[in-house]
Each structure stands twice: as structure tokens, then as C-alpha cells.
Write an enzyme that holds these catalytic residues in place. Structure first.
Site, PDB file in Angstrom:
ATOM      1  N   MET A  12      -1.907  -7.241   6.895  1.00 32.87           N
ATOM      2  CA  MET A  12      -2.903  -8.143   6.305  1.00 32.87           C
ATOM      3  C   MET A  12      -2.401  -8.797   5.019  1.00 32.87           C
ATOM      4  SD  MET A  12      -6.124  -5.548   6.698  1.00 32.87           S
ATOM      5  CE  MET A  12      -6.296  -4.485   8.137  1.00 32.87           C
ATOM      6  N   ALA A  50       2.698  -2.216   4.197  1.00 27.37           N
ATOM      7  CA  ALA A  50       2.406  -1.226   5.227  1.00 27.37           C
ATOM      8  C   ALA A  50       1.961  -2.011   6.456  1.00 27.37           C
ATOM      9  CB  ALA A  50       1.297  -0.302   4.754  1.00 27.37           C
ATOM     10  N   GLU A  93     -10.180  -9.549   0.572  1.00 26.73           N
ATOM     11  CA  GLU A  93     -11.008  -9.108  -0.562  1.00 26.73           C
ATOM     12  C   GLU A  93     -11.939 -10.224  -1.024  1.00 26.73           C
ATOM     13  OE1 GLU A  93      -8.685  -6.523  -3.559  1.00 26.73           O
ATOM     14  OE2 GLU A  93      -7.137  -7.589  -2.438  1.00 26.73           O
ATOM     15  N   HIS A 103      -5.488  -9.617  -1.714  1.00 24.07           N
ATOM     16  CA  HIS A 103      -5.556  -9.922  -0.290  1.00 24.07           C
ATOM     17  C   HIS A 103      -6.658 -10.943  -0.040  1.00 24.07           C
ATOM     18  CE1 HIS A 103      -3.936  -5.819  -0.655  1.00 24.07           C
ATOM     19  NE2 HIS A 103      -3.196  -6.126   0.392  1.00 24.07           N
ATOM     20  N   SER A 109       0.823  -1.222   0.000  1.00 25.00           N
ATOM     21  CA  SER A 109       0.000   0.000   0.000  1.00 25.00           C
ATOM     22  C   SER A 109       0.847   1.258   0.000  1.00 25.00           C
ATOM     23  CB  SER A 109      -0.870   0.062   1.260  1.00 25.00           C
ATOM     24  OG  SER A 109      -1.873  -0.878   1.211  1.00 25.00           O
TER      25      SER A 109
END
Ligand code: HPA
Length: 283
Positions: A214, A116, A89, A86, A33
Site C-alpha cells: 500500500m 512490507a 490514511e 499513506h 512497516s
């Protein structure tokens, strides 16, 4: 018609990419990210939108562009994935790690994962960097579940160096030479998409985690399965829940990652020739 297995799909994707860029990349990078601009330094890039790549999906998350970028960086042949999939999602673990498998199939020796993450270690501050020394898989899932494809790797892969100690040393040394402070710590990978509760953050600290996010864990597992060594760098974008009075938001994550992107870029550009020429013990 019989369904294609993961190995067949991977080969189709690899052949497609090789038709666009025939040079074997030595290093792969997955950009987390807000870290997509690290790929801007690639010379004469060949850019392939995910939508054009067989068996890839588009990405829908702000800060994740959805492009594969191939080219040279500091004299080394590299492949960047600007945007990742991810589990939160709704993608299956197999879908999450497909791009990782595809770039490993191109023949990279080393995969650098960036992300991140929220800082759990009380010494960490937003904008700090952390080299991942190990991870905790707390996603409740594993990309290798189900029938093992022996063409990819062993049924029970060893993860005692989920993050190559050699790569860790090179990256640490590079950061020190560049005078860029960097921590080393344990990354806890959770499913998301909610940020953690303060109680969960306290639990993660007692588990030994220094940062939480994540992503990254599935990709590290899939690359290790394929015998590709992995390095990981977390950008600490915020203090984890309960450690500050500020409410967590993706906006904050995106803004803080901009502060660190330049530092990560410098470390990566300077380290990659050394990551390539090292002896690869695991292959
Ligand atoms: N928790 C989980 N994932 C994250 C965080 C966090 O605090 N910050 C950035 N990604």
C-alpha cells in the site's frame, strides 16, 4: 495571503533541515512497516521529529516512528525517513510524497524505498526479500496529477526505469556476495487499507505482480519526476490473501518484518558506497 505552492514549501523544508545538518546527503532511505530500526546504525545521528519539520505531518501507524535521521552510514552521508504517509490514511497524494520531495531537494542521488508486502508469487515465503524491478500503480491516483510544476520535473515523466536497473544490479550483487537470497519482482501498489480479497490476488497475479502493498509507488513516481533514481526492497511479510489459511493482520506483518530487518540492513550498509559512486545516468 497567497497560498504557497509545493515548490516553495519544499524549499522552506529543505532550508529548515539544512540549518540542522548542513552536509548534503548522497542517499535517502524510506523505511517501511517494522523496518525503522535500520536507521539505528547511523553514526552520530541528527534526529528531527516530523512534528518539528515545516509542512510534515505526524505519523499515526504502529511501526512508523515519524522521525528524520541524518548522519553517516558506512562513510556515506545519508538521510532516513523513519515513517511514511499513506494515501489510505486520508492524506492527499501531494502530502504522501512531500517527505520524498523534501529529501530529494536536499540533493540525494539515490532513493532507497523499503516496504512490507504480501507475497503473490508462489515461490515467495514470509521473511523473503524482493528487489523491486518495476511496479503497477493500482492506487487509482498519481502524485503528479494537477498542474505540473516545471521546477520539479516534466509534465509527462518517463517511467521506463521507475527502479534504476543499475541500482538493482548493485543490490543484487551485494546480496549475492553476502549470501542473502533475494528475489526480483513486480510490486503492485494498491490503495488499502483493506488487505486484498483472494480474487484480487488472483487478478494481480495475472497482471504480473509478484508482491502487493500500500505504499512506495507514489514515492517512486515523485522521485523519478525530480530526476532522482530509485531502488526498492520489499520484505515479504506474509502470503497474500487466499494463499494460506492464516488470516492477515498488521501484527503478523510487524512480526515477520523483524525477521528480515537484519538482512535488509546488511545489504543496505554494504551497498551504499557502491550506489553513490556509480555514474548517475539520469541526472
Ligand atoms: N497486502 C497489502 N499490503 C501489505 C500486505 C498484503 O498482503 N502485507 C504487508 N503489506
Amino acid at each position: 495571503m497567497s497560498q504557497k505552492n509545493i515548490y516553495q514549501k519544499m524549499n522552506e523544508t529543505v532550508e529548515f533541515i539544512q540549518r540542522k545538518w548542513s552536509i548534503k546527503p548522497d542517499i535517502g532511505l524510506i523505511l517501511g512497516s517494522g523496518l525503522g530500526s535500520i536507521a539505528d546504525s547511523v553514526e552520530n545521528p541528527t534526529v528531527i521529529p516530523y512534528a518539528e519539520i515545516p509542512h510534515f505531518h505526524g505519523t499515526a501507524i504502529e511501526g512508523h516512528a515519524g522521525k528524520m535521521i541524518l548522519g553517516k552510514l558506512n562513510g556515506i552521508s545519508v538521510v532516513f525517513l523513519q515513517g511514511r504517509f499513506h494515501r489510505y490514511e486520508g492524506y492527499s497524494m501531494e502530502e504522501v510524497v512531500f517527505p520524498t520531495r523534501a529529501i530529494c531537494g536536499l540533493g540525494i542521488q539515490t532513493l532507497i524505498l523499503t516496504n512490507a508486502a504480501g507475497g503473490i508469487n508462489t515461490l515467495y515465503r514470509p521473511g523473503d526479500l524482493m528487489l523491486i524491478s518495476d511496479h503497477l500503480n493500482l492506487m487509482g491516483d498519481n502524485p503528479l496529477k494537477g498542474r505540473n510544476m516545471t521546477e520539479l520535473g516534466p509534465r509527462f515523466p518517463d517511467l521506463s526505469e521507475a527502479y534504476s536497473q543499475n541500482c538493482l544490479k548493485v543490490l543484487q550483487q551485494t546480496a549475492t556476495e553476502l549470501d542473502i537470497p533475494i528475489h526480483q519482482g513486480i510490486y503492485a501498489g494498491l490503495l488499502g487499507p483493506t488487505y486484498e480479497t483472494p480474487a484480487e490476488v488472483r487478478m494481480l497475479r495475472t497482471f504480473g505482480a509478484d508482491a502487493v502493498g500500500m505504499s512506495t509507488v507514489p514515492e517512486s513516481i515523485a522521485a523519478n519526476h525530480l530526476g532522482v533514481r530509485v531502488a526498492g526492497i520489499s520484505c515479504i511479510t506474509n502470503l497474500a490473501a487466499g494463499l494460506s489459511s492464516v488470516k492477515l493482520s498488521h501484527q503478523e506483518v510487524m512480526e515477520t518484518s523483524q525477521v528480515s530487518v537484519g538482512k535488509i540492513k546488511k545489504i543496505i550498509i554494504s551497498a551504499i558506497p557502491r550506489l553513490t559512486h556509480q555514474k548517475v545516468a539520469t541526472l
